[in-house]
Design an enzyme around this catalytic site. Structure first.
Site, PDB file in Angstrom:
ATOM      1  CD  GLU A 130      -2.816   1.082   2.473  1.00 21.79           C
ATOM      2  OE1 GLU A 130      -2.581   0.230   3.420  1.00 21.79           O
ATOM      3  OE2 GLU A 130      -3.339   2.052   2.671  1.00 21.79           O
ATOM      4  CE  LYS A 182       2.727   0.332   4.970  1.00 22.36           C
ATOM      5  NZ  LYS A 182       2.463  -0.167   3.518  1.00 22.36           N
ATOM      6  NE  ARG A 227       3.305  -7.948  10.640  1.00 22.24           N
ATOM      7  CZ  ARG A 227       2.593  -7.170   9.719  1.00 22.24           C
ATOM      8  NH1 ARG A 227       1.781  -7.784   8.849  1.00 22.24           N
ATOM      9  NH2 ARG A 227       3.100  -5.911   9.363  1.00 22.24           N
TER      10      ARG A 227
HETATM   11  P1  ATP Z   1       2.409  -2.133   8.111  1.00 24.50           P
HETATM   12  O1  ATP Z   1       1.702  -2.899   9.180  1.00 24.50           O
HETATM   13  O2  ATP Z   1       3.782  -1.964   8.342  1.00 24.50           O
HETATM   14  O3  ATP Z   1       1.619  -0.743   7.593  1.00 24.50           O
HETATM   15  P2  ATP Z   1       1.281  -3.589   5.940  1.00 24.50           P
HETATM   16  O4  ATP Z   1       1.105  -5.173   6.032  1.00 24.50           O
HETATM   17  O5  ATP Z   1      -0.139  -2.830   6.107  1.00 24.50           O
HETATM   18  O6  ATP Z   1       2.383  -3.103   6.999  1.00 24.50           O
HETATM   19  P3  ATP Z   1       1.610  -3.655   3.131  1.00 24.50           P
HETATM   20  O7  ATP Z   1       2.020  -2.417   2.110  1.00 24.50           O
HETATM   21  O8  ATP Z   1       0.145  -3.669   2.631  1.00 24.50           O
HETATM   22  O9  ATP Z   1       2.021  -3.086   4.398  1.00 24.50           O
HETATM   23  O10 ATP Z   1       2.284  -4.696   2.875  1.00 24.50           O
HETATM   24  C1  ATP Z   1       2.795  -5.087   1.749  1.00 24.50           C
HETATM   25  C2  ATP Z   1       3.012  -6.719   1.922  1.00 24.50           C
HETATM   26  O11 ATP Z   1       4.268  -6.669   2.701  1.00 24.50           O
HETATM   27  C3  ATP Z   1       2.022  -7.395   2.477  1.00 24.50           C
HETATM   28  O12 ATP Z   1       1.901  -8.782   1.559  1.00 24.50           O
HETATM   29  C4  ATP Z   1       2.432  -7.653   3.868  1.00 24.50           C
HETATM   30  O13 ATP Z   1       1.754  -8.957   4.193  1.00 24.50           O
HETATM   31  C5  ATP Z   1       3.665  -7.531   3.810  1.00 24.50           C
HETATM   32  N1  ATP Z   1       4.478  -7.356   5.038  1.00 24.50           N
HETATM   33  C6  ATP Z   1       4.040  -6.267   5.615  1.00 24.50           C
HETATM   34  N2  ATP Z   1       4.713  -6.173   6.840  1.00 24.50           N
HETATM   35  C7  ATP Z   1       5.519  -7.466   7.029  1.00 24.50           C
HETATM   36  C8  ATP Z   1       6.290  -8.103   7.969  1.00 24.50           C
HETATM   37  N3  ATP Z   1       6.689  -7.249   8.848  1.00 24.50           N
HETATM   38  N4  ATP Z   1       6.876  -9.116   7.642  1.00 24.50           N
HETATM   39  C9  ATP Z   1       6.473  -9.857   6.533  1.00 24.50           C
HETATM   40  N5  ATP Z   1       5.842  -9.313   5.515  1.00 24.50           N
HETATM   41  C10 ATP Z   1       5.163  -8.082   5.646  1.00 24.50           C
HETATM   42 MG    MG Z   2      -1.411  -3.841   4.539  1.00 26.16          MG
END
Ligand code: ATP
Ligand code: MG
Length: 567
Positions: free
Chosen positions: A43, A280, A270
């Protein structure tokens, strides 16, 4: 993390992850024509962090290994939080890690039209309806996992009416929050996500790509699986929190699919790191509140922060490889990440001399004005990295803590009457020192050198216990050195009850040393170039560095194998 632990970790790790086993099986069975297509779906609401690297390595890594493709898809379904700045940084960071999506740069917003049509289709099939209640009321009606939810009074509203309202919602006739579109699934399902989830909401902010075209936007759950389907994704790899969403993901795909093909969602754990915060939203707060100096502050767990700090893509990939992919949530030790970068930089970075807290040593019997270029090996791990010449002269700088007026036992550095070797040059003996009577600070140390002991010369075999790094005072370049410590002094700063990570901010996470002295070869070093400052650690030229002012970041300290002081 000691070497034994590491070895154990490596031995316990299966040779391929459970995800790879699924993929290999699907390919062997000829599913999807024996191909693999994955996607990385960030995102664009912030910069990528090391957690994302774990997902990137899997999505791109599996596609590469099995001759498939990995798409980059921006999950831009929320116009309020998203921005092109983030889109650009995300692309830069993925490339930096060494992965590429060719021309397959997609956006969930590219599918808004298709998604809208699919939503209309669901309404027509009696599988979705417009609810005039607020999201809050809808949420209160959801029930609990053991108790079925309350059916909305709008659940059986006429198809015609829902179609009309949906169209008018999109025309902007209604206020945000006044109505939503819900899928008609099952209000009694033990899976709460299946209890008539909201799939569209009204948002009137302009979108960074589609402008004011839409007034309704799909929810993540409604956009994600369908986007996977539109792109022909075979394996949709995501983190464990999406496991409960999988039945809904499958339900939508079931309504959409027209052949045997369907994307398969597989979840993995994760990445969480000790002393690190990965959300984020909270990282953005750190930036906005000035607790760090930007997304690329070298204390940040962002990829741009780690890059600026001196981490290499290889070290990050190695770390990801060491921790592996499982179905169990865990928190990994940040020292394992540090281990990975040390291991990589040990092989790659040239050794240099840098003195962080200089103390002047005057070699009284060394000829005034004489300069010798001593030859030093650039990297004992790699003889291809060659040798260099470093000027030596009558006055040199050593580290302040390499001298003690009254040393404890086994202090094998410099002290009155003691001898040490200046690495690559001579053995010197301390004959005296000058101390500031009011501050007690040692200002100069006076030595003599044994001219037969030049490294590589005739008397070079003579052994002394201590060897010090040094820089010739007349030739030294001035530098600023930034030393980093953990940004938080709590192992799990964002996992605490009141959720106030701010109180765990480490006030000493950045220490700036000015007046450091480094060997003159570093004058031509360019930002991001990496070095081992001998005996001190790995350092990287910062982007603030200029020809007139060198600035280094300490990437990670060195396990000190030279100083044999028993603490
Ligand atoms: P955040 O919680 O940091 O905002 P998010 O999951 O909302 O992270 P996205 O931009 O939606 O952020 O993530 C893109 C991809 O990265 C998704 O497939 C998500 O599952 C993966 N991802 C995000 N954070 C992690 C993590 N800590 N470990 C492994 N994969 C991750
Ligand atoms: Mg997300």
């Amino acid at each position: 993390m000691n070497e034994d632990n590491l070895k154990e970790k490596e031995e316990l790790k299966p040779s391929i992850s459970f995800i790879e086993q699924f993929i290999a099986e699907d390919i062997k069975d000829g599913k999807n024509g024996g191909t693999i297509v994955t996607r990385f779906p960030p995102e664009p609401n912030g910069y990528l962090h090391i957690g994302h690297a774990k997902a990137i390595c899997l999505d791109f890594g599996m596609a590469k290994k099995y001759g498939g493709k990995c798409n980059l898809r921006f999950d831009d379904t929320n116009p309020v939080k998203e921005d092109v700045e983030y889109v650009d940084s995300i692309k830069e960071d993925i490339h930096w890690l060494g992965f590429d999506w060719d021309n397959r740069e997609y956006y969930a917003s590219d599918y808004f039209g298709k998604l809208y049509n699919f939503a209309v289709e669901l309404i027509k099939r009696g599988l979705a309806y417009i609810d005039d209640q607020s999201a809050e009321i809808i949420s209160n009606q959801k029930g609990t996992p053991n108790q079925p939810g309350t059916v909305s009074p709008y659940r059986d509203r006429q198809v015609k009416e829902s179609l009309d309202l949906f169209e008018r919602m999109n025309k902007g006739e209604f206020e945000e929050g006044s109505r939503t579109l819900r899928a008609k699934v099952d209000m009694t399902s033990p899976n709460m996500d299946m209890r008539d989830p909201i799939i569209y909401r009204i948002i009137k902010s302009p979108h960074h790509r589609t402008g004011n075209k839409w007034n309704v936007y799909p929810m993540y759950d409604f956009a994600h699986g369908q986007s996977d389907y539109f792109e022909g994704i075979t394996h949709s790899l995501c983190t464990l929190e999406f496991e409960v969403h999988r039945p809904l993901y499958d339900w939508f795909v079931e309504q959409l699919k027209t052949s045997d093909y369907r994307p398969r969602q597989i979840e993995f754990n994760r990445l969480n790191l000790t002393y690190t915060m990965m959300s984020k939203r909270k990282l953005l707060e750190l930036v906005q509140e000035g607790n760090v100096k930007g997304w690329d502050d070298p204390r940040m767990p962002t990829l741009c922060g780690l890059r600026r700090r001196g981490y290499t893509p290889e070290s990050i990939k190695r770390f990801v490889d060491l921790i592996g992919y499982t179905k169990v949530e865990a928190i990994n030790d940040v020292s394992l990440l540090e281990h990975a970068v040390r291991e990589d930089l040990n092989m790659k970075s040239p050794r240099v001399f840098g003195v962080l807290n200089p103390l002047k040593v005057i070699i009284q019997n060394y000829p005034e004005g004489q300069v010798e270029n001593v030859e030093l090996i650039n990297n004992p791990e790699d003889e291809n990295m060659g040798k260099r010449h470093v000027p030596f002269s009558k006055e040199v700088y050593i580290e302040q803590d390499d001298f003690m007026e009254t040393p404890p036992n086994k202090f094998f550095r410099l002290a009155p009457g003691m001898e040490v070797r200046l690495k690559g040059a001579y053995i010197i003996k301390c004959e005296g020192f000058k101390k500031n009577p009011s501050t007690g600070i040692i200002e100069e140390v006076y030595c003599t050198y044994d001219k037969e002991t030049r490294s590589g010369g005739s008397g070079s075999e003579r052994k002394v216990k201590g060897t010090l790094h040094w820089v010739s005072a007349a030739h030294a370049a001035d530098a600023e050195v930034r030393l980093y410590d953990r940004l938080f002094n709590h192992e799990d700063p964002s996992g605490q009850k009141d959720d106030d990570y701010r109180k765990f901010l480490n006030p000493d996470s950045l220490k700036i040393l000015t007046g450091c002295k480094v060997e003159p070869s570093l004058l031509t070093a360019k930002p991001l170039e990496k070095f081992q400052f001998q005996r001190l650690g790995y350092f990287c030229v910062d982007s603030d560095s200029t020809e007139s002012k060198l600035v280094f970041n300490r990437t990670v300290s060195l396990k000190d194998t030279w100083a044999k002081v028993n603490k």
